[in-house]
Design an enzyme around this catalytic site. Structure first.
Site: not given
Length: 918
Positions: A485, A489-491, A498, A550, A761, A782
């Site tokens: 995604d 960052r922390d993902e 997506d 999703w 995003e 994103h």
């Protein structure tokens, strides 16, 4: 995987010539064959597909060339014939399955093909294409899992593992099979094994752990040899997901490696990981995906992967009892180094920090050169954007430090680049660098899965052209072994929503066939009672699953792969997964209405304070769920029909009608008005045919009126992909083009005007006053909103495929000119060859150029009132012998053509706005 010996690489250069060059080489030939693929890859090493499929292209500069028959043969590499089809009367040249004797583990094969065309002439045999099998049974693994023999420090410095051995005879071939719990980086005799990074990649490790296969013949030498492998925590046990979550799959870090050597005299030897290996640590003192890497060059073990290194003080290893039953060969392309960017600007921010701008928001890492004193510490921090005052901005990275630290040894010029991390960034803050920052000492290296670029798009609008570049860079940055995604960052997780909304756009831009095929196996592996997690692989929790839009990735992506690549195999492989998801929704429904559970809804839709006039863009989440319930059921019906499951197709057709009836009863008035009067509600209801046919036109008018009243889109992740498609389908082409060309917030071009080089995003990630949206969720790379690309390619330019000839066997070219555009064109490489279409308005005429590859046909729609207005290369089409006129309707003349290049022209219609009907 594209892991080559020098010989294979040389062959690749021969057979992957640009189509134009290939055509010029064959201009005098009737037909030739080229671009041979084995399981969608050129010369793969390490297949565990027991019946691989073969694909080839016909190359000819003549029109209307078709294959009428083929003959294909498979031989052992350096040996005799294994299998031959004989002459087969068939048009099929894509994904032809192997039907010969069982293939053997580790063995290399080659195949070649010849074809007969529709003039009765045969081609020469193609040059052979090579492939090598992987290890097909767990028992084929003689190696043992090994773990470091020392007590790990809390910071988990990367373990080093090594082994020396001797080879006394001339080596004919050496093949290395490697995997790890964590990530690995392997060397033989001081040279890196392969060019893949972040291996073994990310899968649902509890069920599927990939191994890679490398031809390492050139790395070995007669006499003493050494293997050295460093390990990193990676996705397996590193920090991943939210809240510093670690050890998701286990606490151990382990290596499994097998080196099979075949000598020139026919004898063999196998070197394996076992209890004779040694372990220690070296320069990499810390490595985490989110936080970055710390390398202390003072602790480097110089020569540790060379023979003769003194390892007497190294620890032994522990033999681990880990499963080999979950091991699978790597099907998709590995992550490789791609583009390299030099600094575009080196400057000091208003706050006094030294920053480098590489000019492109990218994913990868920085290569650094420096010389200084022992102990000098250089810190590299990464950011996507500067704040409104021009300062380095990392708040949107949340808990991810995204920081690499390099400590110098102090022995001249030293070079650093990370091994077990990566970053999403455009800007680099440099602290502690000894001396002046010079451009030649810094390079940004781009990493992504090595998918072949396939599609190009260009138009008369420079901002839209930049949007296309941003779409492609968003795909590059987020297709890093899984469809993430965001990369910064922390993902960095495989969010399913997506992926499903962007999948068709992705297929135009790059060959994502192996990429998605691999990932879909993890979708199925992580399904729970049919329900699909929010992220795959699922690292955020057992209950994080089942959201409409999703979870529908389980049906949407397999069907899109079938349409785009013509692969019935992926439908067959994923059919149970598709069915399980539909049955999950059925099980959660009452009276065919699915209105339970958590749903993200139309994520990140435009949401100003507009409640006062009663038209807030909030779409009922259960209305959305019911639409996707119907959509997935329709796709399951489609798949069942293709696969010949007629009874199931009939049963689900009945279910689909019940789902739509329940939708109409719950969410629609008698006149077609929906309980949520939003753009997204109307878009989904129309795109998924939820409404009776007689009410669709009036409902489309309500959508158009909504868009006009706002003057812009209000859709989020689920409504946006279909918005322009629905508008143009129902004749509101001007509205669709107005949305595409809008430059103010909210729009696709607003970020472009703000200097974006990737897709954001949020519609307003950076606001017009240069302040930012909430940093808790504000990625500037994103790709979801990049799904507009699909409309640009398949509707605006009009380049598409039919379901009766998926994979562009039957091509559809139906341009939809509009807006202020004076031209638009697209080209795409398919398994048959390059398809292209481009239109231009010039001197009162509409010009349409079309390219159709051999062994395909195309239905071409030229905007014109009658066939008498249409010319091809200056000649009326009504008398052309190689063009069939099919008729005219809705402002188009339909023509049927075979392979070749065509130039059509017609006077511009008085009303140039036409309808993008099917």
């Amino acid at each position: 995987m594209q892991l080559y010996t020098p010989r294979l690489f040389a062959m690749k250069k021969i057979f992957l010539l640009p189509l134009g060059l290939a055509l010029s080489m064959c201009a005098t030939a009737q037909v030739a064959t080229g671009r041979l693929l084995t399981e969608n890859q050129p010369h793969p090493v390490g297949l565990d597909v027991r019946q691989p499929r073969f694909t080839w292209q016909l190359v000819s500069d003549k029109r209307n060339v078709l294959q009428t028959a083929y003959e294909l043969q498979v031989l052992e590499d350096g040996g005799g014939k294994v299998w031959s089809t004989g002459k087969i009367a068939s048009l099929q040249s894509v994904l032809v399955p192997y039907r010969g004797p069982a293939l053997e583990s580790g063995k290399a094969y080659r195949w070649q093909v010849r074809v007969w065309d529709n003039s009765g002439k045969a081609s020469a045999w193609s040059q052979p294409a090579l492939w090598q099998m992987g290890l097909l049974q767990p028992a084929d693994w003689k190696a043992q899992w090994i773990e470091p023999g020392f007590a790990e420090e809390p910071s988990r410095p990367s373990p080093l593992m090594r082994k020396e051995f001797s080879t006394g005879k001339k080596i004919a071939r050496a093949t290395a099979y490697i995997t790890a719990h964590g990530m690995y980086d392997a060397q033989i005799n001081g040279k890196r094994v392969g060019d893949a990074y972040l291996t073994p990649g990310w899968t649902a490790y509890q069920k599927r752990l990939q191994y890679q296969v490398y031809d390492v013949t050139s790395l070995l030498q007669q006499g003493r040899n050494a293997i050295g492998v460093s390990l990193g925590s990676g996705w397996y046990r590193g920090i991943i997901g939210f809240s510093n979550n670690s050890n998701v799959y286990g606490k151990d870090i382990a290596l499994l490696m097998q080196l099979d050597i075949r000598y020139a005299d026919g004898s063999t030897e196998t070197i394996v990981t076992d209890d004779t290996w040694k372990s220690s640590t070296g320069a990499i003192r810390y490595a985490e995906i989110y936080n970055g890497e710390k390398v202390d060059n003072r602790m480097a073990k110089e020569g540790w992967s060379l023979p003769g290194f003194k390892d007497a003080d190294w620890s032994g290893v522990k033999v681990g009892n880990h499963s080999k039953d979950v091991l699978v060969a790597t099907y998709n392309e590995p992550v490789r180094k791609k583009e390299v960017f030099a600094p575009q600007r080196i400057f000091t921010t208003p706050s006094g920090e030294k920053v480098i701008d590489f000019g492109q928001n990218l994913v990868g890492w920085v290569q650094l050169k420096a010389s200084g004193k022992s102990g000098d510490q250089i810190v590299l921090s990464h950011a996507e954007i500067l704040d409104k005052t021009g300062n380095f901005y990392t708040t949107n990275l949340r808990a991810a430090h995204a920081r690499d630290t390099f400590i110098l040894r102090g022995n001249g010029v030293e070079t650093y680049e990370p091994t077990f991390t990566w970053h999403g960034f455009r800007y680099l803050r440099v602290e502690g660098y000894p001396g002046e920052l010079k451009p030649e000492n810094f390079k940004a290296v781009v990493l992504y899965s090595d998918m072949a670029p396939t599609g190009t798009f260009t138009s008369s609008n420079s901002l839209v052209n930049q949007l296309q570049q941003n779409i492609q860079w968003g795909q590059k940055g987020n297709f890093l072994d899984v469809p993430t995604d965001c990369p910064q960052r922390d993902e960095r997780l495989g969010w399913t929503g997506d992926a499903q909304v962007f999948s068709r756009t992705a297929m135009f831009n790059m060959n994502v066939h192996p990429f998605f095929t691999k990932w879909l196996k993890d979708v199925e592996a992580d399904q729970v009672a049919g329900s699909v997690p929010f992220v795959v692989p699922n690292v955020i929790g057992a209950g994080a699953l089942g959201s409409a839009g999703w979870a529908d990735v389980a049906t949407v992506v397999p069907w899109n792969l079938y349409l785009h690549y013509g692969d019935t195999g992926v439908l067959a492989a994923q059919y149970n997964s598709m069915k399980a998801w539909v049955e999950f929704m059925r099980g959660k429904s009452k009276d065919n209405l699915w209105n339970t559970g958590f749903h993200f809804g139309d994520w990140l839709f435009y949401r100003p304070d507009d409640d006062n006039d009663g038209r807030a863009a909030v779409t009922d989440k259960y209305l959305i769920a019911q639409c996707f319930y119907a959509h997935s059921t329709q796709l399951l019906i489609n798949a069942a029909t293709v696969l010949g499951k007629q009874d199931e197709a009939a049963a689900y057709t009945s279910l689909l009608q019940n789902i739509k009836d329940a939708f109409r009863k719950e969410y629609m008035s008698a006149s077609g008005r929906l309980v949520s009067g939003t753009q997204t509600a109307y878009v989904l209801a129309l795109h998924f045919d939820m409404l009776p046919e007689e009410l669709r036109a009036a409902t489309a008018q309500r959508l158009a009126d909504n868009v006009k009243s706002y003057g812009h889109l209000t859709t989020g992740f689920l409504g946006t992909p279909y918005l322009c498609e629905v508008l143009s389908r129902f004749g509101f082409t001007d509205q669709a083009y107005n949305l595409l060309q809008r430059e103010q917030y909210p729009s696709w071009l607003y970020p472009v005007k703000m200097g974006a080089t990737t897709i954001w995003e949020r519609w307003d990630g950076q606001k017009p006053d240069s302040s930012f949206q909430t940093p808790g969720m504000n990625s500037f790379n994103h790709y979801a909103y990049g799904a507009i690309g699909d409309w640009m390619y398949r509707t605006m330019v009009g380049l598409d495929t039919y379901e009766d000839g998926p994979g562009y066997k039957h091509i559809r070219v139906k341009p939809l000119p509009g807006g202020s555009f004076t031209h638009a064109s697209a080209r795409m490489d398919t398994y048959y060859g390059t398809v292209a279409a481009g239109w231009k308005k010039e001197a009162g005429n509409f010009l349409l150029e079309v390219q159709v590859p051999a062994n395909t046909r195309a239905s071409v729609f030229v905007p014109a009132a009658t066939a008498g207005e249409v010319k091809e290369n200056g000649v009326m089409v009504t008398g052309a012998k190689d063009i069939e006129v099919r008729g005219s309707s809705n402002g188009y003349v339909e023509l049927q053509v075979g392979s070749g290049k065509y130039q059509f022209s017609a006077p511009l219609p008085a009303n140039a706005t036409t309808k993008a009907s099917n």
